[in-house]
Design an enzyme around this catalytic site. Sequence first.
Site, PDB file in Angstrom:
ATOM      1  N   LYS A 172      65.457  11.033  16.989  1.00 41.66           N
ATOM      2  CA  LYS A 172      64.301  11.869  16.660  1.00 41.66           C
ATOM      3  C   LYS A 172      64.667  13.348  16.516  1.00 41.66           C
ATOM      4  CE  LYS A 172      60.765   8.913  18.797  1.00 41.66           C
ATOM      5  NZ  LYS A 172      61.434   7.939  19.675  1.00 41.66           N
ATOM      6  N   SER A 203      57.816  11.506  22.757  1.00 40.32           N
ATOM      7  CA  SER A 203      58.799  10.619  22.134  1.00 40.32           C
ATOM      8  C   SER A 203      58.123   9.469  21.397  1.00 40.32           C
ATOM      9  CB  SER A 203      59.789  10.062  23.173  1.00 40.32           C
ATOM     10  OG  SER A 203      60.938   9.542  22.530  1.00 40.32           O
ATOM     11  N   SER A 227      66.261   7.129  20.985  1.00 41.52           N
ATOM     12  CA  SER A 227      65.321   8.187  20.595  1.00 41.52           C
ATOM     13  C   SER A 227      65.983   9.536  20.333  1.00 41.52           C
ATOM     14  CB  SER A 227      64.239   8.351  21.670  1.00 41.52           C
ATOM     15  OG  SER A 227      63.272   7.326  21.543  1.00 41.52           O
TER      16      SER A 227
END
Length: 384
Positions: free
Chosen positions: A63, A122, A60
């Site tokens: 991101k 997230s 993640s």
Amino acid sequence: MKKTPSFFLALLLFFSVITVSHAQTASPPTIVARSWLLLDTVSGQILASRDAYKRIEPASLTKLMTAYLVFSAIKEGRLSLNQSVTASDQIWKLDKGSSKMFIEPRTPVKIQDLLYGLIVQSGNDAAMALAEAVSGDEAAFVALMNREAERMGMKSTHFSNPHGLPDKDNYSTAYDLSILAINLIRDYPELYKIYSVREFTYNRIRQRNRNRLLWLDPTVDGMKTGHTEAGGYSLISSAKRESATGERRMMTVVIGASSDQMRAQESLRLLNWGFENFDTVKLFDRKQVIATLDVWKGSKSKLPVGFNFDVYVSVPKGAASRLKSVLERKEPLVAPIDENSRVGTLKMTLDGKVISELPVVALEQVNVASFLGRIWDTVQLWFK
């Protein structure tokens, strides 16, 4: 996303030249993670690291690039925070067990809510919806991600999706991710504040930010967690603290810890070690003249030189008085010389060891001299 070439050049020089070997100081703590680094974001120096250039699965942390591109679209007016968008059916194809903000099918969602869903929760569904809002579809957005990574100098990074779900073609390094993180903080300081938000509620579902350090240390104001079964637990963290010499910011990238608790613990240890063992010293102001060099065959015989950004250096606590500098210049300097073109390197040493190499640039334009002036300088150079 448009930036001037001179901006890119200065940024790349900043990272490729100022980031150097570590100064002599107390040994860094033993960090239990696959790779990690500690960066003083003010000086740009890596203070300690291990396997920072090793390829890793960003999960993640991907991101961060998604957020950067959305921030850019907002700044340029291509998106607005109050604008509502409806995600395509692609978001329903995401792993059902992965992180989500729980967008309802065919329901318009504000860009602001999607950003909070992306950063605080997230949400992989938020990442997909934002990618489509920026570029129309995932493939076009991924191409934009990789162009931006190349522009930033992330030489060992490739993105294959906007969310970071496992894919063999989605990879990076701790070092590259630090470049991305510091660009995000510097380019979009107002929107970066979202990274300090502890929780967000959407669709009547409240989710806490997974960055434990937001509760453990009030000076931590970001940034992002990541986790996959294969990649372990990762965290990019950033803390801003006041000192006698002004505001300082440290950043850590910890990749592949064994647990959520461990990635937070090791990141905090690195942050504290950096603040406790190093000083950040300002050496020169942007455009400050540090020397005047001789110029040949030019409309001017003297050239003031310096830097096109404020210059800081990180040194062990109490060692600033032992700093020394040596200017290595191009010889001879022959016109024409463009303003901001590199004309030399200033090497900063501490106790005989080079700790920083700074690109010295021309602070003025020097045009070519008249025909007679060029002839005269040519003769002088023969005897120089």
